[in-house]
Write an enzyme that holds these catalytic residues in place. Structure first.
Site, PDB file in Angstrom:
ATOM      1  N   ASP A   1       0.827  -1.212   0.000  1.00 22.68           N
ATOM      2  CA  ASP A   1       0.000   0.000   0.000  1.00 22.68           C
ATOM      3  C   ASP A   1       0.859   1.259   0.000  1.00 22.68           C
ATOM      4  O   ASP A   1       1.939   1.286   0.591  1.00 22.68           O
ATOM      5  CB  ASP A   1      -0.907  -0.019   1.237  1.00 22.68           C
ATOM      6  CG  ASP A   1      -2.020   1.009   1.152  1.00 22.68           C
ATOM      7  OD1 ASP A   1      -2.382   1.413   0.030  1.00 22.68           O
ATOM      8  OD2 ASP A   1      -2.536   1.412   2.215  1.00 22.68           O
TER       9      ASP A   1
ATOM     10  N   LEU B   1      11.803 -20.225  -3.222  1.00 20.18           N
ATOM     11  CA  LEU B   1      10.629 -19.454  -2.815  1.00 20.18           C
ATOM     12  C   LEU B   1       9.500 -19.568  -3.840  1.00 20.18           C
ATOM     13  O   LEU B   1       9.740 -19.537  -5.046  1.00 20.18           O
ATOM     14  CB  LEU B   1      11.021 -17.978  -2.664  1.00 20.18           C
ATOM     15  CG  LEU B   1       9.889 -16.966  -2.452  1.00 20.18           C
ATOM     16  CD1 LEU B   1       9.325 -17.085  -1.046  1.00 20.18           C
ATOM     17  CD2 LEU B   1      10.366 -15.541  -2.716  1.00 20.18           C
TER      18      LEU B   1
ATOM     19  N   ARG C   1     -11.179   1.815  -9.994  1.00 22.13           N
ATOM     20  CA  ARG C   1     -10.313   2.995 -10.073  1.00 22.13           C
ATOM     21  C   ARG C   1     -10.400   3.629 -11.469  1.00 22.13           C
ATOM     22  O   ARG C   1     -10.909   3.013 -12.403  1.00 22.13           O
ATOM     23  CB  ARG C   1      -8.862   2.597  -9.752  1.00 22.13           C
ATOM     24  CG  ARG C   1      -8.665   2.243  -8.279  1.00 22.13           C
ATOM     25  CD  ARG C   1      -7.218   2.063  -7.930  1.00 22.13           C
ATOM     26  NE  ARG C   1      -7.039   1.873  -6.493  1.00 22.13           N
ATOM     27  CZ  ARG C   1      -5.871   1.768  -5.890  1.00 22.13           C
ATOM     28  NH1 ARG C   1      -4.750   1.832  -6.600  1.00 22.13           N
ATOM     29  NH2 ARG C   1      -5.791   1.610  -4.588  1.00 22.13           N
TER      30      ARG C   1
ATOM     31  N   GLU D   1      -0.177 -13.210  12.321  1.00 22.98           N
ATOM     32  CA  GLU D   1       0.352 -12.025  12.999  1.00 22.98           C
ATOM     33  C   GLU D   1       0.406 -10.870  11.997  1.00 22.98           C
ATOM     34  O   GLU D   1       0.838 -11.055  10.851  1.00 22.98           O
ATOM     35  CB  GLU D   1       1.764 -12.295  13.536  1.00 22.98           C
ATOM     36  CG  GLU D   1       1.829 -13.374  14.601  1.00 22.98           C
ATOM     37  CD  GLU D   1       1.092 -12.978  15.877  1.00 22.98           C
ATOM     38  OE1 GLU D   1       1.138 -11.782  16.239  1.00 22.98           O
ATOM     39  OE2 GLU D   1       0.468 -13.856  16.501  1.00 22.98           O
TER      40      GLU D   1
ATOM     41  N   ARG E   1      -0.462   8.792 -10.322  1.00 20.37           N
ATOM     42  CA  ARG E   1      -0.442   7.589  -9.498  1.00 20.37           C
ATOM     43  C   ARG E   1       0.359   6.461 -10.144  1.00 20.37           C
ATOM     44  O   ARG E   1       1.047   5.702  -9.458  1.00 20.37           O
ATOM     45  CB  ARG E   1      -1.870   7.118  -9.223  1.00 20.37           C
ATOM     46  CG  ARG E   1      -2.671   8.046  -8.328  1.00 20.37           C
ATOM     47  CD  ARG E   1      -4.105   7.554  -8.177  1.00 20.37           C
ATOM     48  NE  ARG E   1      -4.153   6.240  -7.573  1.00 20.37           N
ATOM     49  CZ  ARG E   1      -4.163   6.012  -6.260  1.00 20.37           C
ATOM     50  NH1 ARG E   1      -4.126   7.030  -5.409  1.00 20.37           N
ATOM     51  NH2 ARG E   1      -4.232   4.784  -5.785  1.00 20.37           N
TER      52      ARG E   1
ATOM     53  N   ARG F   1       1.595  -4.977   6.218  1.00 20.53           N
ATOM     54  CA  ARG F   1       0.900  -3.936   5.460  1.00 20.53           C
ATOM     55  C   ARG F   1       1.716  -2.654   5.555  1.00 20.53           C
ATOM     56  O   ARG F   1       2.097  -2.218   6.641  1.00 20.53           O
ATOM     57  CB  ARG F   1      -0.501  -3.674   5.985  1.00 20.53           C
ATOM     58  CG  ARG F   1      -1.141  -2.538   5.178  1.00 20.53           C
ATOM     59  CD  ARG F   1      -2.614  -2.405   5.323  1.00 20.53           C
ATOM     60  NE  ARG F   1      -3.098  -1.439   4.321  1.00 20.53           N
ATOM     61  CZ  ARG F   1      -4.260  -1.489   3.731  1.00 20.53           C
ATOM     62  NH1 ARG F   1      -5.092  -2.460   3.998  1.00 20.53           N
ATOM     63  NH2 ARG F   1      -4.612  -0.572   2.847  1.00 20.53           N
TER      64      ARG F   1
ATOM     65  N   TRP G   1     -10.673  -2.537  -9.757  1.00 24.53           N
ATOM     66  CA  TRP G   1     -11.245  -2.321 -11.086  1.00 24.53           C
ATOM     67  C   TRP G   1     -12.062  -1.030 -11.131  1.00 24.53           C
ATOM     68  O   TRP G   1     -12.285  -0.470 -12.216  1.00 24.53           O
ATOM     69  CB  TRP G   1     -12.137  -3.497 -11.489  1.00 24.53           C
ATOM     70  CG  TRP G   1     -11.403  -4.759 -11.815  1.00 24.53           C
ATOM     71  CD1 TRP G   1     -11.417  -5.918 -11.110  1.00 24.53           C
ATOM     72  CD2 TRP G   1     -10.545  -4.997 -12.946  1.00 24.53           C
ATOM     73  NE1 TRP G   1     -10.618  -6.867 -11.719  1.00 24.53           N
ATOM     74  CE2 TRP G   1     -10.074  -6.328 -12.848  1.00 24.53           C
ATOM     75  CE3 TRP G   1     -10.129  -4.209 -14.026  1.00 24.53           C
ATOM     76  CZ2 TRP G   1      -9.212  -6.904 -13.788  1.00 24.53           C
ATOM     77  CZ3 TRP G   1      -9.260  -4.770 -14.961  1.00 24.53           C
ATOM     78  CH2 TRP G   1      -8.812  -6.095 -14.834  1.00 24.53           C
TER      79      TRP G   1
ATOM     80  N   TRP H   1       2.669   8.020  -2.480  1.00 21.37           N
ATOM     81  CA  TRP H   1       4.096   8.255  -2.767  1.00 21.37           C
ATOM     82  C   TRP H   1       4.232   9.141  -4.001  1.00 21.37           C
ATOM     83  O   TRP H   1       5.016  10.094  -4.015  1.00 21.37           O
ATOM     84  CB  TRP H   1       4.792   6.910  -2.978  1.00 21.37           C
ATOM     85  CG  TRP H   1       6.269   6.972  -3.156  1.00 21.37           C
ATOM     86  CD1 TRP H   1       7.223   6.897  -2.163  1.00 21.37           C
ATOM     87  CD2 TRP H   1       6.987   7.093  -4.379  1.00 21.37           C
ATOM     88  NE1 TRP H   1       8.477   6.961  -2.703  1.00 21.37           N
ATOM     89  CE2 TRP H   1       8.379   7.079  -4.073  1.00 21.37           C
ATOM     90  CE3 TRP H   1       6.605   7.190  -5.713  1.00 21.37           C
ATOM     91  CZ2 TRP H   1       9.369   7.184  -5.042  1.00 21.37           C
ATOM     92  CZ3 TRP H   1       7.588   7.294  -6.687  1.00 21.37           C
ATOM     93  CH2 TRP H   1       8.952   7.293  -6.356  1.00 21.37           C
TER      94      TRP H   1
ATOM     95  N   HIS I   1       3.240   3.322  -8.975  1.00 26.70           N
ATOM     96  CA  HIS I   1       3.203   1.891  -9.289  1.00 26.70           C
ATOM     97  C   HIS I   1       4.501   1.449  -9.969  1.00 26.70           C
ATOM     98  O   HIS I   1       5.038   0.378  -9.691  1.00 26.70           O
ATOM     99  CB  HIS I   1       2.008   1.577 -10.178  1.00 26.70           C
ATOM    100  CG  HIS I   1       0.687   1.857  -9.524  1.00 26.70           C
ATOM    101  ND1 HIS I   1       0.355   1.379  -8.274  1.00 26.70           N
ATOM    102  CD2 HIS I   1      -0.399   2.575  -9.946  1.00 26.70           C
ATOM    103  CE1 HIS I   1      -0.869   1.783  -7.951  1.00 26.70           C
ATOM    104  NE2 HIS I   1      -1.349   2.509  -8.957  1.00 26.70           N
TER     105      HIS I   1
ATOM    106  N   ILE J   1      -7.258  -4.964   6.623  1.00 27.01           N
ATOM    107  CA  ILE J   1      -6.777  -6.053   5.770  1.00 27.01           C
ATOM    108  C   ILE J   1      -7.356  -5.991   4.365  1.00 27.01           C
ATOM    109  O   ILE J   1      -6.981  -6.795   3.512  1.00 27.01           O
ATOM    110  CB  ILE J   1      -7.036  -7.433   6.405  1.00 27.01           C
ATOM    111  CG1 ILE J   1      -8.527  -7.634   6.697  1.00 27.01           C
ATOM    112  CG2 ILE J   1      -6.209  -7.603   7.663  1.00 27.01           C
ATOM    113  CD1 ILE J   1      -8.844  -9.026   7.216  1.00 27.01           C
TER     114      ILE J   1
END
Length: 248
Positions: free
Chosen positions: A19, A130, A70, A206, A32, A187, A68, A24, A36, A194
């Protein structure tokens, strides 16, 4: 800071709500989509750091079903960015032995995005390090409703197993089937919610809230989250005394 992490006590699965991209960009007087684009470095650093530490699963909330709604220019830009980024990052994934998976309503994405995702998943399927999971056009409610729909269809067709516990059966029909629930949710940007992410899977996860906007998030911030996680006592509804008598 990395040396403070107990490698033996790492969470198997870390989930991240990335987020703050828009804020930013706004701070820098930019559109915006600029935020991204600059978030890609954060994705790369967290993925590489997780792979190096030995974390098994990393799920990134990249695009929700609500996103969607946005502005069209932002959504179109995000889809184009997704295609170009996946194409460019295949080498990085390969160098780090990372396997790519996706969860969400992938069929709702543009055809070009679906093709790039399928190719990346195919090309990294043999990697054993990973597992990086991109949540795209995803929401926790969509996931739960999708599982319920599948179960109802199976029952109507007479193919619903009767010898499997209901909770286990339900989890087998979630998009995260065969993936362990996250032990840690990070977050960024200081927001404390959430946002319809992994609603079933986060039952005992957690939660760590970072004030850092996602484009500025780096491996050192991941280390901070992991250290904070390792300082907590996970009780799963039990008391501390019970855990001392019967450790997990």
């Amino acid at each position: 800071m990395k040396e403070l992490i107990d490698i033996e006590g790492l969470p198997k699965h870390v989930a991240v709500i990335m987020d703050g991209n828009g804020r930013w960009a706004k701070k820098k007087g930019a559109m915006r989509i600029f935020g991204h684009k600059n978030a890609i470095k954060a994705v790369r650093e967290v993925t590489e750091a997780s792979a190096e530490l030995g974390i098994q699963y990393l799920t990134l909330y990249a695009f929700s079903t609500e996103n969607w709604a946005r502005p069209k220019d932002e959504v179109d830009g995000l889809m184009q960015l997704l295609v170009s980024t996946i194409r460019k990052e295949i080498k990085t994934l390969t160098n780090n032995n990372v396997r790519l998976l996706t969860i969400g309503d992938i069929q709702s994405l543009p055809a070009s995005c679906q093709e790039e995702l399928q190719e990346a998943v195919r090309m990294t399927a043999h990697h054993t390090g990973l597992t990086l999971i991109l949540a795209l056009s995803y929401s926790g409610r969509w996931d739960i409703l999708s599982a319920v729909k599948q179960l109802m269809e199976a029952q109507a067709q007479g193919t619903l197993p009767t010898d499997v516990p209901l909770e286990e059966l339900f989890e087998q029909h979630l998009s995260t089937a065969n993936i362990p629930d996250p032990e840690l949710l990070i977050r960024t940007s200081g927001e404390m919610r959430i946002s319809n992410f992994l609603l079933w899977q986060l039952a005992y996860t957690e939660i760590y809230i970072s004030p850092i906007l996602w484009p500025d998030f780096r491996r050192a911030h991941l280390y901070e989250a992991l250290i904070a996680y390792q300082q907590r006592e996970r009780r799963f509804g039990k008391t501390s005394e019970q855990l001392q008598k019967h450790p997990q």
